[in-house]
Design a protein around this motif. Sequence first.
Motif, mmCIF file in Angstrom:
data_model
loop_
_atom_site.group_PDB
_atom_site.id
_atom_site.type_symbol
_atom_site.label_atom_id
_atom_site.label_comp_id
_atom_site.label_asym_id
_atom_site.label_seq_id
_atom_site.Cartn_x
_atom_site.Cartn_y
_atom_site.Cartn_z
ATOM 1 N N GLY A 72 -51.182 0.139 -8.546
ATOM 2 C CA GLY A 72 -50.219 0.340 -9.427
ATOM 3 C C GLY A 72 -49.472 -0.802 -10.055
ATOM 4 N N LEU A 73 -48.203 -0.750 -9.701
ATOM 5 C CA LEU A 73 -47.061 -2.029 -10.328
ATOM 6 C C LEU A 73 -46.755 -2.688 -9.050
ATOM 7 N N ARG A 74 -46.615 -3.951 -9.320
ATOM 8 C CA ARG A 74 -45.659 -4.704 -8.525
ATOM 9 C C ARG A 74 -44.374 -4.880 -8.908
ATOM 10 N N ALA A 75 -43.270 -4.920 -8.206
ATOM 11 C CA ALA A 75 -41.945 -5.287 -8.865
ATOM 12 C C ALA A 75 -41.699 -6.433 -7.885
ATOM 13 N N ASP A 82 -45.164 7.078 -22.370
ATOM 14 C CA ASP A 82 -45.973 7.295 -21.557
ATOM 15 C C ASP A 82 -45.976 6.533 -20.161
ATOM 16 N N ALA A 83 -44.891 5.950 -19.977
ATOM 17 C CA ALA A 83 -45.239 4.869 -18.929
ATOM 18 C C ALA A 83 -44.375 5.270 -17.822
ATOM 19 N N ARG A 84 -44.150 4.719 -16.707
ATOM 20 C CA ARG A 84 -43.670 5.123 -15.565
ATOM 21 C C ARG A 84 -42.142 5.260 -15.543
ATOM 22 N N ASN A 85 -41.318 4.552 -16.212
ATOM 23 C CA ASN A 85 -39.992 4.803 -16.197
ATOM 24 C C ASN A 85 -39.512 5.802 -17.001
ATOM 25 N N VAL A 103 -41.922 -4.579 -4.259
ATOM 26 C CA VAL A 103 -41.945 -3.202 -4.071
ATOM 27 C C VAL A 103 -43.313 -2.870 -4.915
ATOM 28 N N ASP A 104 -44.388 -2.346 -4.213
ATOM 29 C CA ASP A 104 -45.858 -2.033 -4.437
ATOM 30 C C ASP A 104 -45.890 -0.588 -4.618
ATOM 31 N N ASP A 105 -46.756 0.047 -5.444
ATOM 32 C CA ASP A 105 -46.726 1.505 -5.409
ATOM 33 C C ASP A 105 -48.315 1.721 -5.956
ATOM 34 N N ASP A 106 -48.724 3.086 -5.883
ATOM 35 C CA ASP A 106 -50.180 3.087 -6.167
ATOM 36 C C ASP A 106 -50.064 4.051 -7.618
ATOM 37 N N GLY A 107 -49.021 3.857 -8.445
ATOM 38 C CA GLY A 107 -49.043 4.891 -9.704
ATOM 39 C C GLY A 107 -49.593 4.265 -10.722
ATOM 40 N N PRO A 108 -49.130 4.762 -12.005
ATOM 41 C CA PRO A 108 -49.851 4.514 -13.295
ATOM 42 C C PRO A 108 -49.757 3.045 -13.744
ATOM 43 N N GLY A 109 -48.690 2.482 -13.324
ATOM 44 C CA GLY A 109 -48.156 1.089 -13.779
ATOM 45 C C GLY A 109 -47.764 1.270 -15.019
ATOM 46 N N ILE A 110 -47.569 -0.058 -15.588
ATOM 47 C CA ILE A 110 -47.079 -0.434 -16.945
ATOM 48 C C ILE A 110 -47.936 -1.239 -17.640
ATOM 49 N N PRO A 111 -48.152 -1.213 -18.895
ATOM 50 C CA PRO A 111 -49.184 -2.257 -19.606
ATOM 51 C C PRO A 111 -48.671 -3.377 -19.389
ATOM 52 N N ALA A 112 -49.654 -4.406 -19.493
ATOM 53 C CA ALA A 112 -49.034 -5.910 -19.430
ATOM 54 C C ALA A 112 -48.265 -6.321 -20.471
#
Length: 461
Positions: free
Chosen positions: A452-455, A416-419, A392-401
């Motif tokens: 963004g983030l890939r899950a 401040d994160a996506r969840n 599941v890919d998106d173009d959002g802000p993501g989550i710090p590594a």
Amino acid sequence: MSTLDTGLTFIRNASQRVSRANGWMGNAFKSWMPTGLYARALLIMIVPMVILQTVVAFVFMERHWNTVTRRLSAAVVQDIASLIDVYKAFPQDKDRAQLRRIGQRLQLVVDFLPVGDMPQPGPKPFFSLLDQTLSVQLGRQIGRPFWIDTVGKSNLVEIRIQLDDAVMRVFAQRSAAYASNSEIFIFWMLGTSSILLIVAVLFLRNQIRPILRLAEAAESFGKGREVPNFRARGAREVRQAAQAFIQMKARVERSIEQRTAMLAGVSHDLRTILTRFKLELALIGDSPEVDGMRKDVDEMAGMLEAYLAFARGDSGEIAQPTDMTMALEELRSDAERHGHTATVSFHGLPVVTVKPASFKRCIANLVSNAARHANTVAITGHRDHRYLTVTVDDDGPGIPANMREEVFKPFLRLDDARNQDEGGTGLGLAIARDIARSHGGDITLSDSPMGGLRAAVRVPV
């Protein structure tokens, strides 16, 4: 540097080189060895058998056949030497008829050729035991120039000996000078080895089959699937391992059932109290304070449902073949129905055995988490012979590594994160990972090509 230090340095360097060489040889040997228990067990039985038979064959060939061939060749050469003595002692036998009759009694064909009919010595065969033994015996007992032919395919051996006035040619039976029962020995050796090998293969197959069934049962249980008709079989040690697996499986299932029963009771009690709250608020009437209390009660009900869903997991659902293409399309439709842009693609055979409702919920949590903080969501499925992978890919802000593992902890919410979810409980990713691991897989987070983030959910098929 003293002599002692120099010696210690040399010994240390030598030991390091020996250690590296030993490690290299060990790795090379491991790469040549088979990895399966069945093949290794066969190898353990075959290698000693081959070594034993090789040693026995070598000892028999070297001791028995050499001794027998040497004695037979010596006897043939003694007969020829006796004929030469008769030839010298009785010159009155001009046509050598008497000598030929004596040769026939000795199973030898004797003839005399002119002096010039002595062929040049040819190259000696490398592996001919008869040629070597006859040459030694002729040189030892007769001591005259000779020529022999043992290479031919006939059953006769030709021997020519240079006499004073003639060349004596003798034809002897090959079996009279050579122990020629090697084919029978090899046949019996290979025959008995084949029978032993067949018995070993059948025996090992029956012994390995319970181990394979145990491995299949453990793998199925790890994937959250039922293990029908499994019972302890095979040798005592294998039965003990299978019985331990059955007991472990029963304890795990009993623990899950107890947790589910306890949660059902807690759910009933808490829902009863929340229902009373709602009734009491309904009797009070409408006011700004009552509206706030109703909102708190609804939030508590939602949190309770989320907690119970997380603790309950996917217990009770049976794995069955599921069309992943249709499941992912339903998730795409749900995302678009809520105003989000989503795409779906799938590669490979779409039918996969999973727990359909719980697995769909796992992917739905990831999709909703992505859609909450992104404009576009891309769902991609791929199935090969070992794994099903859904990304599941998106173009959002993501989550710090450094926080990508922390977000899977229950009740964790990033400011401040996506969840971050208003009224949420921080259990979406925790529930998704719990479902993925109940299928024998896992979820990983990484950077998405969309920015963004890939899950990625990966479960064995």
